[in-house]
Design a protein around this motif. Structure first.
Motif, mmCIF file in Angstrom:
data_model
loop_
_atom_site.group_PDB
_atom_site.id
_atom_site.type_symbol
_atom_site.label_atom_id
_atom_site.label_comp_id
_atom_site.label_asym_id
_atom_site.label_seq_id
_atom_site.Cartn_x
_atom_site.Cartn_y
_atom_site.Cartn_z
ATOM 1 N N GLN A 1 0.700 -1.109 0.057
ATOM 2 C CA GLN A 1 -0.063 -0.055 0.042
ATOM 3 C C GLN A 1 0.757 1.241 0.157
ATOM 4 N N GLN A 2 2.199 1.180 0.275
ATOM 5 C CA GLN A 2 3.035 2.202 0.653
ATOM 6 C C GLN A 2 2.638 3.190 1.370
ATOM 7 N N ALA A 3 2.011 2.855 2.678
ATOM 8 C CA ALA A 3 1.253 3.620 3.546
ATOM 9 C C ALA A 3 1.143 2.740 4.901
ATOM 10 N N TYR A 4 1.001 3.396 6.004
ATOM 11 C CA TYR A 4 0.750 2.714 7.295
ATOM 12 C C TYR A 4 -0.903 2.353 7.106
ATOM 13 N N ILE A 5 -1.111 1.297 7.986
ATOM 14 C CA ILE A 5 -2.342 0.917 7.798
ATOM 15 C C ILE A 5 -2.728 0.359 9.181
ATOM 16 N N ILE A 6 -4.131 0.308 9.558
ATOM 17 C CA ILE A 6 -4.578 -0.377 10.800
ATOM 18 C C ILE A 6 -5.134 -1.651 10.177
ATOM 19 N N LEU A 7 -4.703 -2.770 10.632
ATOM 20 C CA LEU A 7 -5.178 -4.036 9.988
ATOM 21 C C LEU A 7 -6.142 -4.598 11.370
ATOM 22 N N TYR A 8 -7.066 -5.292 10.897
ATOM 23 C CA TYR A 8 -8.024 -5.788 12.060
ATOM 24 C C TYR A 8 -8.949 -6.913 11.233
ATOM 25 N N PRO A 9 -9.248 -7.765 11.899
ATOM 26 C CA PRO A 9 -10.075 -8.992 11.394
ATOM 27 C C PRO A 9 -10.871 -8.813 10.159
ATOM 28 N N GLU A 10 -11.596 -7.682 10.104
ATOM 29 C CA GLU A 10 -12.638 -7.606 9.030
ATOM 30 C C GLU A 10 -11.949 -7.012 7.992
ATOM 31 N N GLY A 11 -10.851 -6.328 8.093
ATOM 32 C CA GLY A 11 -10.181 -5.782 6.705
ATOM 33 C C GLY A 11 -9.066 -4.642 7.119
ATOM 34 N N MET A 12 -8.808 -3.821 6.569
ATOM 35 C CA MET A 12 -7.821 -2.686 6.983
ATOM 36 C C MET A 12 -8.401 -1.119 6.580
ATOM 37 N N ILE A 13 -7.587 -0.300 7.276
ATOM 38 C CA ILE A 13 -7.755 1.322 6.948
ATOM 39 C C ILE A 13 -6.433 1.752 6.732
ATOM 40 N N LYS A 14 -6.367 2.375 5.426
ATOM 41 C CA LYS A 14 -5.261 3.070 5.053
ATOM 42 C C LYS A 14 -5.108 4.256 5.736
ATOM 43 N N LEU A 15 -4.108 4.656 6.338
ATOM 44 C CA LEU A 15 -4.034 6.095 6.926
ATOM 45 C C LEU A 15 -3.278 7.102 6.173
ATOM 46 N N ASN A 16 -3.655 8.489 6.262
ATOM 47 C CA ASN A 16 -2.999 9.562 5.445
ATOM 48 C C ASN A 16 -1.542 9.676 6.220
ATOM 49 N N GLU A 17 -0.974 10.634 5.988
ATOM 50 C CA GLU A 17 0.413 11.041 6.590
ATOM 51 C C GLU A 17 0.240 11.728 7.992
ATOM 52 N N THR A 18 -0.776 12.307 8.252
ATOM 53 C CA THR A 18 -1.102 13.005 9.492
ATOM 54 C C THR A 18 -1.441 11.610 10.354
ATOM 55 N N ALA A 19 -2.344 10.934 10.098
ATOM 56 C CA ALA A 19 -2.796 10.093 10.867
ATOM 57 C C ALA A 19 -1.944 9.106 11.420
ATOM 58 N N SER A 20 -1.039 8.705 10.499
ATOM 59 C CA SER A 20 0.204 7.787 10.520
ATOM 60 C C SER A 20 1.243 8.301 11.489
ATOM 61 N N ALA A 21 1.409 9.529 11.357
ATOM 62 C CA ALA A 21 2.316 10.231 12.336
ATOM 63 C C ALA A 21 1.757 9.853 13.860
ATOM 64 N N ILE A 22 0.414 10.409 13.876
ATOM 65 C CA ILE A 22 -0.148 10.215 15.361
ATOM 66 C C ILE A 22 -0.161 8.682 15.638
ATOM 67 N N ALA A 23 -0.565 7.804 14.932
ATOM 68 C CA ALA A 23 -0.792 6.500 15.432
ATOM 69 C C ALA A 23 0.519 5.864 15.640
ATOM 70 N N GLN A 24 1.698 6.151 15.063
ATOM 71 C CA GLN A 24 2.999 5.710 15.489
ATOM 72 C C GLN A 24 3.480 5.895 16.984
ATOM 73 N N HIS A 25 2.630 6.771 17.572
ATOM 74 C CA HIS A 25 2.852 7.033 19.031
ATOM 75 C C HIS A 25 2.001 6.495 19.896
ATOM 76 N N ILE A 26 0.946 5.444 19.318
ATOM 77 C CA ILE A 26 -0.016 4.882 20.329
ATOM 78 C C ILE A 26 0.531 3.808 20.553
ATOM 79 N N ASP A 27 0.856 3.437 21.966
ATOM 80 C CA ASP A 27 1.723 2.281 22.509
ATOM 81 C C ASP A 27 1.284 1.878 23.961
ATOM 82 N N GLY A 28 0.147 2.484 24.338
ATOM 83 C CA GLY A 28 -0.440 2.138 25.514
ATOM 84 C C GLY A 28 0.475 2.913 26.633
#
Length: 94
Positions: free
Chosen positions: A24-51
């Motif tokens: 996809q040449q992108a960051y994604i959120i993978l889940y049992p029903e499929g996947m969500i392709k994230l834009n650059e901003t969302a990817s930058a934010i999501a990279q820091h979600i670590d609990g």
């Protein structure tokens, strides 16, 4: 901007995984029903979600990474609200 508790710590919901997808040449959120392709901003934010990092800490990390970009606080809060509504993440007090 609406009131949002930035001391909360976001974590991915069980079954959801954030990763880079070469096809996809992108960051994604993978889940049992499929996947969500994230834009650059969302990817930058999501990279820091670590609990471990609170929303406020994620904002600080992004400001260190990108500089004090206008609306970065609002962008992060908006992302968290959407991600929670879509059930990608849980928000709790660490």
């Amino acid at each position: 901007m609406k009131q949002f508790d930035t001391t909360i710590v976001p974590v991915w919901q069980r079954g959801y995984r954030f990763q880079y997808e070469p096809s996809q040449q992108a960051y994604i959120i993978l889940y049992p029903e499929g996947m969500i392709k994230l834009n650059e901003t969302a990817s930058a934010i999501a990279q820091h979600i670590d609990g471990q990092h609170s929303v406020a800490e994620i904002i600080t990390l992004l400001k260190q990474q990108f500089g004090d970009i206008a609306d970065i606080d609002a962008d992060v809060v908006d992302y968290m609200c959407v991600a929670q509504k879509e059930n990608w993440i849980k928000l709790s007090h660490g």
